[in-house]
Design a protein around this motif. Structure first.
Motif, short mmCIF file in Angstrom:
data_model
loop_
_atom_site.label_atom_id
_atom_site.label_comp_id
_atom_site.label_asym_id
_atom_site.label_seq_id
_atom_site.Cartn_x
_atom_site.Cartn_y
_atom_site.Cartn_z
N TRP A 57 22.00 7.43 -4.45
CA TRP A 57 20.75 8.17 -4.57
C TRP A 57 19.68 7.47 -3.75
O TRP A 57 19.43 6.28 -3.92
CB TRP A 57 20.33 8.24 -6.04
CG TRP A 57 19.06 8.97 -6.29
CD1 TRP A 57 17.80 8.45 -6.32
CD2 TRP A 57 18.91 10.37 -6.55
NE1 TRP A 57 16.89 9.43 -6.58
CE2 TRP A 57 17.54 10.63 -6.73
CE3 TRP A 57 19.82 11.44 -6.65
CZ2 TRP A 57 17.05 11.90 -6.99
CZ3 TRP A 57 19.32 12.70 -6.92
CH2 TRP A 57 17.96 12.93 -7.09
N CYS A 58 19.05 8.22 -2.83
CA CYS A 58 17.91 7.65 -2.10
C CYS A 58 16.63 8.11 -2.79
O CYS A 58 16.36 9.32 -2.85
CB CYS A 58 17.90 8.10 -0.64
SG CYS A 58 16.37 7.61 0.19
N PRO A 59 15.84 7.16 -3.31
CA PRO A 59 14.62 7.57 -4.02
C PRO A 59 13.60 8.23 -3.10
O PRO A 59 12.81 9.06 -3.55
CB PRO A 59 14.08 6.26 -4.60
CG PRO A 59 14.84 5.15 -3.97
CD PRO A 59 16.07 5.72 -3.35
N LYS A 60 13.61 7.90 -1.81
CA LYS A 60 12.65 8.53 -0.90
C LYS A 60 13.05 9.96 -0.58
O LYS A 60 12.21 10.86 -0.55
CB LYS A 60 12.52 7.72 0.39
CG LYS A 60 11.45 6.64 0.28
CD LYS A 60 10.96 6.20 1.65
CE LYS A 60 10.04 5.00 1.50
NZ LYS A 60 10.07 4.13 2.68
N CYS A 61 14.34 10.16 -0.30
CA CYS A 61 14.82 11.52 -0.05
C CYS A 61 14.86 12.32 -1.34
O CYS A 61 14.91 13.55 -1.31
CB CYS A 61 16.25 11.51 0.49
SG CYS A 61 16.44 10.80 2.12
N ALA A 62 14.91 11.61 -2.46
CA ALA A 62 15.12 12.24 -3.77
C ALA A 62 16.38 13.10 -3.75
O ALA A 62 16.38 14.24 -4.21
CB ALA A 62 13.90 13.07 -4.18
N CYS B 163 21.52 0.78 2.54
CA CYS B 163 20.26 1.54 2.58
C CYS B 163 20.53 2.98 3.04
O CYS B 163 21.58 3.30 3.55
CB CYS B 163 19.27 0.88 3.55
SG CYS B 163 18.65 -0.68 2.90
N CYS B 164 19.50 3.80 2.85
CA CYS B 164 19.59 5.20 3.26
C CYS B 164 19.65 5.28 4.78
O CYS B 164 18.95 4.56 5.48
CB CYS B 164 18.38 5.95 2.73
SG CYS B 164 18.25 7.63 3.37
N TRP B 165 20.47 6.20 5.31
CA TRP B 165 20.59 6.35 6.77
C TRP B 165 19.29 6.81 7.39
O TRP B 165 19.03 6.58 8.57
CB TRP B 165 21.72 7.32 7.12
CG TRP B 165 21.54 8.72 6.60
CD1 TRP B 165 21.03 9.07 5.38
CD2 TRP B 165 21.84 9.93 7.26
NE1 TRP B 165 21.01 10.43 5.25
CE2 TRP B 165 21.51 11.00 6.39
CE3 TRP B 165 22.39 10.25 8.51
CZ2 TRP B 165 21.68 12.34 6.73
CZ3 TRP B 165 22.57 11.59 8.84
CH2 TRP B 165 22.22 12.61 7.95
N ARG B 166 18.46 7.50 6.60
CA ARG B 166 17.21 8.01 7.14
C ARG B 166 16.04 7.10 6.80
O ARG B 166 14.97 7.19 7.40
CB ARG B 166 16.95 9.42 6.63
CG ARG B 166 18.09 10.37 6.98
CD ARG B 166 17.98 11.70 6.26
NE ARG B 166 16.89 12.49 6.79
CZ ARG B 166 15.94 13.04 6.03
NH1 ARG B 166 15.96 12.85 4.72
NH2 ARG B 166 15.00 13.77 6.58
N HIS B 167 16.23 6.26 5.80
CA HIS B 167 15.19 5.31 5.41
C HIS B 167 15.82 3.92 5.38
O HIS B 167 16.29 3.47 4.35
CB HIS B 167 14.63 5.67 4.02
CG HIS B 167 14.07 7.05 3.98
ND1 HIS B 167 14.70 8.08 3.33
CD2 HIS B 167 12.94 7.56 4.53
CE1 HIS B 167 13.98 9.19 3.48
NE2 HIS B 167 12.91 8.90 4.21
N GLU B 168 15.79 3.28 6.54
CA GLU B 168 16.54 2.04 6.68
C GLU B 168 16.04 0.91 5.78
O GLU B 168 16.71 -0.09 5.60
CB GLU B 168 16.51 1.58 8.15
CG GLU B 168 17.40 2.43 9.03
CD GLU B 168 17.25 2.08 10.49
OE1 GLU B 168 16.78 0.98 10.79
OE2 GLU B 168 17.62 2.94 11.33
#
Ligand SMILES: [Zn+2]
Ligand SMILES: [Zn+2]
Length: 861
Positions: free
Chosen positions: A178-183, A195-200
């Motif tokens: 779960w990426c908290p930024k992408c929700a 880490c998230c691929w879109r939010h390194e």
């Protein structure tokens, strides 16, 4: 394509041709045949089920990314060669193609290019289909399957409901990335370095979500056992599946958490294959995701931080792909568990090398008798206690302490209470029974294979056909309401959970049971569902009443499944286990009769360039379009078969493609000059040695190519043999009958036969040119259905020669051997000759001299 742009091949071969007026123009030939084939829509159509022997050859269907890559071309060139060979051998061939067209890239493209996934996907399919046609692959397009269209995914939903009705589809809580930024939920491949691929800079969290699972584990034992029924699968694939299913026999043992405040929830169940060593357990090791770890770390931030680090290390090791090589770390929780066999308290650790998805996620650590436990205990200075000694072969012998860790089963228990003195195997049995009697454990079989989680919080997939009603709970969509159509014009942002959840017209539905409001499931299915049964759909692709007709599937699958399946080894596990599971389920609901989907599997090697995997970043990608434009489709696909055998890695060389172009040009030139040879004239007189040589070569070549198709598919040697044949034809060009010297003449009929055979032999590898020369030779019928040439073993045989045999230099006999017989064969043949054998009987053979093709001299005393 303008003619003048396409001269690479034609120019390069001029120097080698004796006459440069006959020019091999790949584009002229290929465009001409492409147009003819296009006009004949039934050309590659499989016939309806009949008494004719069927042959189902299939290449794995591609994901429509937009363009074929060379790996595809190799895969399809192998399948196409086989399909054409089987047609020519009189089989009713099914050779279909389709598109595995759901999946994440379409959503990413939608965001990047602002093109709806459906539009993007269908455009890509059109482009790739055109490429396939240009390459000349012989597919039955009337059976094309496109998994992202409702006429196909309707049946995914139908199957899902059948699975649900049988209790094989169920919901349970499961961890997701779960990426908290992408929700939103991330797929494993979207997690990069934790880490998230879109939010390194945003670490991925683990969350628990209700997800749909398919109970593939109901079939664990059968999936494992039936691997034995697949001898025509590569052994490495069977081994990978065996390991993936991961059956192990062992014992479950319940340890109690010492000082537990909640006694009902204080059991830690351990799975071990070596319960005989349990008196040597000096700690328990939990996977970082073990449910107890959450409880033990709830009020201990320091411990929590350390556990999170272990989780991160484990994830990283999984990403790299080899969890077995992880550098072992652990943390002591400060709590203890009680060993039920001796009441001893052992410390509870959390370790990064323990996996929640193996066994119970908890192990007992026995450092003296396990490699990993030994390494871990040395590192953290845990007690190492010996409980197994090597068994003395002689009871009088004193047993020396073994070097640790001592891990074999050839041992005897010590320091193990009432079980001391037993051998390991007996102890395992006795100790498992003891646990069962006392109610703290039992013997068991576990599998590494887990149930198949199919929920995806994604847009571009098959909607899961379920409803949630406040009154009735989970309700399946009635069959008459299928398909549940995937809505279009959905805002895809990849953030904020499942995109379908933001479409009220989709979410809000009516409960079929009570007529009240219901909420639709917004998860879509894993795309592996699509590929688990698509090959059955090919047998009846336009059926709108059922996934396929049972009788049609029964004809094409027979008892043993697809005759030949060809694809990349990267699909050895997931796709090929899921589709085996799906077949067994379909059999159990009476849809199919076969137990396995695929009888023979072939996995082709990868294509690399300059020693490295082709990739955009390395700039070494070879595009099929460029190859076709430069050299023609025949050269490109034939090169993928010629460069090496199909199972091996192929290092791409443009010069190699050019070389194939030169060869095809030689073939074309020869036929252009010699096609008119009067084939009606038969040779009455015995063949000249030169003609006999051509005849022999012809039959040998048919034999070699046929043998390769029947055997190991070393098409590189098949093609090399055809090249040799062409060389020999060039050597006799101009020596056609009635020429100057009878000893050097080749009858026109033989030359005609040779050229006709050449067209037939080339048909599976270079279909365009083969069709062209077939026509140049005056043949009217379809080359695709022309009978594959037969060889005559007698004509293929090398001529025999007579060799004089001497004893001590005196001629005593003569033996007849093949002209190409090896020295050993000649020596043996001489010594076993009746006359010679009598004469040398009882004498000592000093030596045997063999002068190849000339003489044997046996020196005796
Ligand atoms: Zn993110
Ligand atoms: Zn209801």
């Amino acid at each position: 394509m303008p003619q003048d742009e396409n001269t690479a091949v034609s120019h390069s071969h001029r120097a080698t041709d004796s006459q440069n007026d006959v020019r091999y123009d790949a584009h002229r030939i290929e465009t001409k045949w492409l147009e003819r084939w296009r006009q004949d829509s039934s050309l590659y159509a499989a016939e309806p089920p009949s008494t004719r022997q069927k042959y189902y050859v299939l290449e794995m269907l591609p994901y429509p990314s937009g363009a074929l890559h060379m790996g595809h071309v190799r895969n399809y060139a192998i399948g196409d060669a086989l399909a054409r060979y089987m047609w020519m051998n009189g089989y009713n061939v099914l050779h279909p193609m389709g598109w595995d067209s759901f999946g994440l890239p379409a959503e990413n493209a939608a965001i990047q290019n602002n093109t709806p996934p459906r539009q993007w996907t269908l455009q890509n399919i059109a482009a790739m289909k055109a490429q396939m046609k240009r390459l000349g692959f012989a597919y039955d397009w009337s059976r094309e399957v496109t998994t992202c269209l409702p006429d196909y995914y309707k049946w995914n939903q139908w199957f899902f409901i059948k699975l649900f009705e049988k209790g094989l589809a169920y919901r349970k809580k499961s961890r997701v990335n779960w990426c908290p930024k992408c929700a939103t939920v991330l797929a494993n491949e979207q997690v990069v370095d934790g880490c998230c691929w879109r939010h390194e800079d945003t670490p991925v969290e683990q969350r628990e979500l209700e997800q749909w699972f398919l109970r593939i584990t109901n079939y664990s034992e059968e999936l494992l056992r039936d691997l034995e029924r697949l001898p025509s699968w590569p052994e490495k694939v069977r081994t990978m599946q065996r390991n993936w299913i991961g059956r192990s026999e062992g014992t479950l043992v319940d340890f109690k958490l010492d000082g537990a405040t909640d006694p009902t929830n204080s059991t830690i169940t351990v799975f071990t294959t070596r319960v005989d060593t349990i008196f040597g357990a000096t700690s328990l090791q939990l996977a970082p995701q073990h449910p107890l770890v959450d409880r033990l770390t709830r009020h201990n931030d320091l411990l929590r931080t350390e556990v999170d680090r272990l989780i991160a290390e484990q994830r990283k090791a999984r990403e790299v792909g080899d969890i077995g090589e992880i550098e072992k770390h652990g943390v002591n929780t400060g709590r203890y568990a009680i060993n039920p066999y001796n009441g001893e308290k052992v410390p509870i650790w959390v370790a990064n090398y323990i996996l929640m998805d193996y066994g119970t996620g908890a192990i007992m650590s026995v450092p003296a008798h396990d490699d990993r436990d030994y390494e871990f205990a040395r590192k953290y200075k845990l007690e190492i206690r010996l409980v197994i000694l090597p068994q003395a072969s002689d009871p009088e012998e004193t047993v020396v302490e073994p070097k640790l860790p001592f891990t074999t089963m050839q041992g005897m228990l010590v320091n193990s209470g009432p079980f001391s003195g037993m051998d390991c195997a007996a102890a395992i049995k006795a100790m498992s029974e003891h646990a069962e009697t006392k109610g703290f454990g039992k013997a068991t079989v576990t599998y590494r294979l887990k149930d198949w989680g199919i929920s995806r919080q994604r847009y571009w997939g098959t909607p899961i056909p379920m409803l949630y009603c406040d009154k009735d709970g989970i309700v399946a969509v009635p069959e008459k309401d299928l398909p549940v159509i995937l809505p279009e014009n959905v805002d895809i942002t990849l953030t904020g959970g499942s995109p379908l959840g933001r479409v009220p017209e989709f979410v809000n539905a009516t409960c079929p049971k009570c007529g009240g409001p219901a909420r639709r499931e917004t998860d879509t299915m894993d795309t592996f569902v699509d590929s688990s049964w698509y090959f059955y759909r090919y047998t009846d692709a336009r059926n709108d009443q059922a996934p396929f007709d049972r009788e049609k599937a029964a004809y094409w699958f027979g008892d043993r499944g697809i005759d030949q399946y060809i694809g990349g080894v990267e699909h050895a596990i997931l796709h090929l286990i899921y589709s085996r599971f799906w077949t067994k389920f379909m059999r159990d609901i009476g849809l199919v009769k076969n137990d396995e989907p695929v009888e023979r599997l072939f996995t082709q090697g990868m294509i690399i360039a300059g020693g490295a995997k082709m990739s955009k970043s390395l700039g070494n990608v070879v595009s099929p379009d460029e190859m076709v434009e430069h050299y023609g489709a025949d050269s490109a696909r034939m090169y993928t078969l010629f460069a090496t055998s199909p199972d091996r890695e192929l290092d791409w060389q443009n010069e190699g493609v050019e070389g194939i172009g030169r060869f095809l040009s030689r073939v074309y030139g020869f036929v252009a000059r010699n096609a008119s040879s009067d084939s009606n004239r038969t040779a009455e007189a015995p063949l000249s040695p030169e003609a006999r040589q051509i005849q022999r070569k012809l039959h040998q070549t048919i034999k070699r190519v046929s043998d390769d198709f029947q055997g190991r598919w070393h098409f590189n040697t098949s093609i090399a043999a055809i090249m040799e044949l062409v060389n020999e034809l060039y050597a006799v060009e101009g020596h056609v009958a009635a020429g100057d010297s009878p000893a050097k003449s080749v009858p026109a009929s033989l030359l005609a036969e040779a050229q006709r055979t050449l067209a037939l032999l080339l048909a599976p590898f270079a279909p365009y040119l083969a069709h062209e020369i077939w026509e140049m030779l005056g043949e009217k019928g379809s080359l695709l259905r022309a009978p594959w040439p037969k060889y005559d073993p007698a004509l293929a045989k090398e001529d025999e020669i007579e060799i004089p045999v001497q004893i001590n230099g005196k001629l005593r006999s003569r033996v007849v051997v093949a002209a190409d017989a090896s020295e050993d064969v000649v020596r043996q043949r001489a010594q076993t000759d009746e006359k010679i054998a009598t004469m040398i009987a009882g004498k000592q053979i000093v030596k045997v001299i063999v002068v190849p093709a000339k003489l044997v001299n046996i020196v005796v005393r």
